[in-house]
Design a protein around this motif. Structure first.
Motif, PDB file in Angstrom:
ATOM      1  N   GLY A   1       1.961  -9.871  -4.751  1.00 20.47           N
ATOM      2  CA  GLY A   1       0.738  -9.310  -4.181  1.00 20.47           C
ATOM      3  C   GLY A   1       0.880  -9.075  -2.690  1.00 20.47           C
ATOM      4  O   GLY A   1       0.960 -10.029  -1.913  1.00 20.47           O
ATOM      5  N   LEU A   2       0.894  -7.811  -2.286  1.00 18.95           N
ATOM      6  CA  LEU A   2       1.161  -7.482  -0.891  1.00 18.95           C
ATOM      7  C   LEU A   2       0.122  -8.054   0.058  1.00 18.95           C
ATOM      8  O   LEU A   2       0.466  -8.646   1.089  1.00 18.95           O
ATOM      9  CB  LEU A   2       1.241  -5.960  -0.727  1.00 18.95           C
ATOM     10  CG  LEU A   2       1.510  -5.450   0.690  1.00 18.95           C
ATOM     11  CD1 LEU A   2       2.839  -5.978   1.221  1.00 18.95           C
ATOM     12  CD2 LEU A   2       1.482  -3.926   0.730  1.00 18.95           C
ATOM     13  N   ALA A   3      -1.150  -7.892  -0.246  1.00 15.81           N
ATOM     14  CA  ALA A   3      -2.193  -8.285   0.699  1.00 15.81           C
ATOM     15  C   ALA A   3      -2.179  -9.785   1.005  1.00 15.81           C
ATOM     16  O   ALA A   3      -2.100 -10.175   2.171  1.00 15.81           O
ATOM     17  CB  ALA A   3      -3.565  -7.841   0.188  1.00 15.81           C
ATOM     18  N   PRO A   4      -2.269 -10.665   0.001  1.00 15.95           N
ATOM     19  CA  PRO A   4      -2.291 -12.103   0.341  1.00 15.95           C
ATOM     20  C   PRO A   4      -1.002 -12.583   0.982  1.00 15.95           C
ATOM     21  O   PRO A   4      -1.028 -13.422   1.890  1.00 15.95           O
ATOM     22  CB  PRO A   4      -2.550 -12.786  -1.004  1.00 15.95           C
ATOM     23  CG  PRO A   4      -2.220 -11.776  -2.039  1.00 15.95           C
ATOM     24  CD  PRO A   4      -2.465 -10.450  -1.443  1.00 15.95           C
TER      25      PRO A   4
ATOM     26  N   ARG B   1       0.055  -0.971   6.482  1.00 11.83           N
ATOM     27  CA  ARG B   1      -0.591  -0.618   7.749  1.00 11.83           C
ATOM     28  C   ARG B   1      -2.088  -0.834   7.680  1.00 11.83           C
ATOM     29  O   ARG B   1      -2.727  -1.307   8.641  1.00 11.83           O
ATOM     30  CB  ARG B   1      -0.273   0.837   8.103  1.00 11.83           C
ATOM     31  CG  ARG B   1      -0.987   1.368   9.345  1.00 11.83           C
ATOM     32  CD  ARG B   1      -0.587   0.593  10.598  1.00 11.83           C
ATOM     33  NE  ARG B   1       0.788   0.834  10.960  1.00 11.83           N
ATOM     34  CZ  ARG B   1       1.582  -0.061  11.540  1.00 11.83           C
ATOM     35  NH1 ARG B   1       1.121  -1.285  11.807  1.00 11.83           N
ATOM     36  NH2 ARG B   1       2.826   0.218  11.848  1.00 11.83           N
ATOM     37  N   GLY B   2      -2.695  -0.514   6.534  1.00 14.53           N
ATOM     38  CA  GLY B   2      -4.116  -0.750   6.376  1.00 14.53           C
ATOM     39  C   GLY B   2      -4.485  -2.223   6.421  1.00 14.53           C
ATOM     40  O   GLY B   2      -5.603  -2.580   6.803  1.00 14.53           O
ATOM     41  N   LEU B   3      -3.551  -3.076   6.037  1.00 18.32           N
ATOM     42  CA  LEU B   3      -3.793  -4.524   6.044  1.00 18.32           C
ATOM     43  C   LEU B   3      -3.525  -5.140   7.414  1.00 18.32           C
ATOM     44  O   LEU B   3      -4.248  -6.039   7.851  1.00 18.32           O
ATOM     45  CB  LEU B   3      -2.891  -5.204   5.005  1.00 18.32           C
ATOM     46  CG  LEU B   3      -3.114  -4.825   3.546  1.00 18.32           C
ATOM     47  CD1 LEU B   3      -1.964  -5.349   2.681  1.00 18.32           C
ATOM     48  CD2 LEU B   3      -4.446  -5.397   3.059  1.00 18.32           C
ATOM     49  N   LEU B   4      -2.460  -4.655   8.075  1.00 18.57           N
ATOM     50  CA  LEU B   4      -2.021  -5.231   9.347  1.00 18.57           C
ATOM     51  C   LEU B   4      -1.842  -4.104  10.359  1.00 18.57           C
ATOM     52  O   LEU B   4      -0.740  -3.589  10.554  1.00 18.57           O
ATOM     53  CB  LEU B   4      -0.705  -5.994   9.157  1.00 18.57           C
ATOM     54  CG  LEU B   4      -0.709  -7.154   8.157  1.00 18.57           C
ATOM     55  CD1 LEU B   4       0.685  -7.744   8.023  1.00 18.57           C
ATOM     56  CD2 LEU B   4      -1.713  -8.231   8.577  1.00 18.57           C
ATOM     57  N   PRO B   5      -2.910  -3.712  11.047  1.00 24.84           N
ATOM     58  CA  PRO B   5      -2.852  -2.561  11.950  1.00 24.84           C
ATOM     59  C   PRO B   5      -1.851  -2.712  13.091  1.00 24.84           C
ATOM     60  O   PRO B   5      -1.352  -1.702  13.606  1.00 24.84           O
ATOM     61  CB  PRO B   5      -4.290  -2.473  12.490  1.00 24.84           C
ATOM     62  CG  PRO B   5      -5.130  -3.182  11.480  1.00 24.84           C
ATOM     63  CD  PRO B   5      -4.272  -4.272  10.926  1.00 24.84           C
ATOM     64  N   ASP B   6      -1.552  -3.938  13.495  1.00 28.83           N
ATOM     65  CA  ASP B   6      -0.695  -4.148  14.657  1.00 28.83           C
ATOM     66  C   ASP B   6       0.746  -4.511  14.306  1.00 28.83           C
ATOM     67  O   ASP B   6       1.552  -4.795  15.200  1.00 28.83           O
ATOM     68  CB  ASP B   6      -1.290  -5.250  15.543  1.00 28.83           C
ATOM     69  CG  ASP B   6      -2.663  -4.879  16.072  1.00 28.83           C
ATOM     70  OD1 ASP B   6      -2.854  -3.692  16.423  1.00 28.83           O
ATOM     71  OD2 ASP B   6      -3.552  -5.752  16.117  1.00 28.83           O
ATOM     72  N   ALA B   7       1.086  -4.525  13.047  1.00 29.61           N
ATOM     73  CA  ALA B   7       2.437  -4.930  12.639  1.00 29.61           C
ATOM     74  C   ALA B   7       3.454  -3.830  12.939  1.00 29.61           C
ATOM     75  O   ALA B   7       3.132  -2.643  12.970  1.00 29.61           O
ATOM     76  CB  ALA B   7       2.461  -5.258  11.148  1.00 29.61           C
ATOM     77  N   THR B   8       4.700  -4.243  13.158  1.00 32.73           N
ATOM     78  CA  THR B   8       5.829  -3.310  13.194  1.00 32.73           C
ATOM     79  C   THR B   8       6.366  -3.205  11.776  1.00 32.73           C
ATOM     80  O   THR B   8       6.681  -4.221  11.153  1.00 32.73           O
ATOM     81  CB  THR B   8       6.933  -3.830  14.134  1.00 32.73           C
ATOM     82  OG1 THR B   8       6.411  -3.909  15.466  1.00 32.73           O
ATOM     83  CG2 THR B   8       8.141  -2.902  14.112  1.00 32.73           C
ATOM     84  N   ILE B   9       6.440  -1.986  11.260  1.00 33.07           N
ATOM     85  CA  ILE B   9       6.783  -1.782   9.849  1.00 33.07           C
ATOM     86  C   ILE B   9       7.990  -0.857   9.729  1.00 33.07           C
ATOM     87  O   ILE B   9       7.931   0.308  10.151  1.00 33.07           O
ATOM     88  CB  ILE B   9       5.594  -1.187   9.069  1.00 33.07           C
ATOM     89  CG1 ILE B   9       4.356  -2.094   9.196  1.00 33.07           C
ATOM     90  CG2 ILE B   9       5.962  -0.993   7.601  1.00 33.07           C
ATOM     91  CD1 ILE B   9       3.089  -1.489   8.617  1.00 33.07           C
TER      92      ILE B   9
END
Length: 389
Positions: free
Chosen positions: A55-58, A83-91
């Motif tokens: 599960g990506l979100a949790p 990106r929708g879950l973690l707006p500030d992450a480097t992906i």
């Protein structure tokens, strides 16, 4: 709440055939253990394939809470969701840049790990249209011979700085092919190749080590390590003890317990034949839930198959696994030891993820990523109460 305790909880009365428990505290503990082992290097979270099926979100939120700021996924679609879950992450997108799709990557602030000159050119063209540099990683081939800039393309890119005009290179990476075997000569071969590449990009974050690679020693760590399976409790090694805390528990509900006379058969293909009177219990899950059909037993092929743990004992799978049902032989348990509604452990402290993988003729990665959507999923730990996705 550990998976083995579900049977004593109110959740056991829920209208579900099987329960999948994900211990987010164990996930975080695995992340922190890798961070300690790779001191001085950043630890990225590899959360591709729905965080290896969990599960990506949790999972992403738990890792973020533990201090993870860089994440790796396989596709732009996964990246957009993250990106929708973690707006500030480097992906970073490990599979590189899909032809014609550069706009979608840029729209979500994703960084493709460019793996060919064609991908570099497409990313450069988008940067030119935008009138600004665009961040990306560069993935180089060092011996795995999968994705990666290789041979003359690598030489050209390294020797011609203008070839990267408009590309803000934030990561130089490669991927180890045999890190699970510490003594394999390919490890040293890839390390030496990567060192030479890294020298051509001074000041740029460099990354080589996957889960097993972290354990090869500090020389493999560089600036960033990218654990995947180790976060989720799978064994990253071949022929060595698993250093990771288990994260997943899987329990299936008993639908019925029945007597089978000597000479009778069980399931499709008459694959199990009773040698004397047997008691058979039926579990409410099957390959439709992602539990491998290869774990069934088949007397015609002398295939033993898998086992479950119930009421303090192991019970072998009896016959073929069908889409929705698994039969187990509980004859050796005392009469009345189990009943309709009880729960059997299919993955947990007694039947480990890696045992299931070995008996299915596969690896823990595949077991995890095949976990289905019909399970009642229960997330525990990492600051959350028991929740379901």
């Amino acid at each position: 709440m550990p998976a083995q305790d579900i049977a004593s909880s109110a959740l056991a009365s829920a209208p579900a055939g099987a329960f999948l428990t994900i211990d987010l505290d164990a996930l975080v503990a695995n992340y922190l253990a890798i961070r300690e082992l790779a001191k001085g290097s950043e630890v990225a979270g590899v959360v591709k394939a729905r965080a290896y099926g969990l599960g990506l979100a949790p999972v992403a939120r738990a890792l973020w809470g533990a201090g993870c700021r860089t994440f790796c996924v396989a596709t732009a679609g996964e990246g957009a969701t993250l990106r929708g879950l973690l707006p500030d992450a480097t992906i970073y997108i490990l599979s590189g840049l899909i032809a014609g799709a550069a706009d979608a990557y840029e729209a979500h602030g994703l960084r493709p790990c460019l793996s060919s000159l064609a991908e570099v050119e497409e990313w450069r063209a988008l940067a030119k249209r935008r009138g600004r540099s665009l961040s990306a990683g560069l993935q180089f081939e060092t011996g795995l011979n999968r994705l990666g800039i290789a041979g003359r393309e690598a030489e050209r890119l390294i020797s011609t700085p203008e070839a990267l005009s408009g590309v803000d290179v934030t990561l130089v990476m490669s991927h180890l092919g045999c890190a699970d075997e510490a003594d394999h000569p390919l490890n040293r071969h890839q390390l030496e190749r990567f060192r030479a590449i890294r020298a051509a990009f001074p000041g740029v974050t460099a990354s080589l080590a996957n889960s097993a690679g972290v354990h090869l020693g500090a020389e493999y760590h560089f600036d960033l390590v990218r654990p995947g399976i180790a976060l989720y409790g799978g064994n990253p090694f071949t022929g060595r003890a698993n250093p990771c805390r288990p994260v997943v528990g899987l329990q299936g509900r008993i639908l019925d317990v029945r007597e089978v006379a000597s000479g009778e058969t069980v399931g499709y293909g008459a694959a199990f034949e009773a040698k004397g009177p047997r008691r058979i219990a039926v579990i409410a899950m099957g390959y439709g839930d992602g539990f491998f059909r290869a774990l069934g037993s088949d007397r015609q092929r002398s295939h033993v198959g898998g086992r479950v743990h119930i009421a303090g004992h192991y019970a072998p799978i009896a016959g073929r696994i069908s889409m929705d049902l698994i039969s187990i032989d509980v004859t050796e348990l005392s009469e009345g030891a189990i009943k309709r509604g009880d729960l059997a452990e299919l993955i947990g402290p007694h039947v480990t993820l890696d045992e299931v993988a070995t008996r299915a003729g596969t690896i823990g990665y595949e077991v995890l990523t095949n976990l289905g959507d019909r399970y009642k999923r229960i997330y525990t730990g990492a600051g959350c109460s028991t929740t379901e996705s």
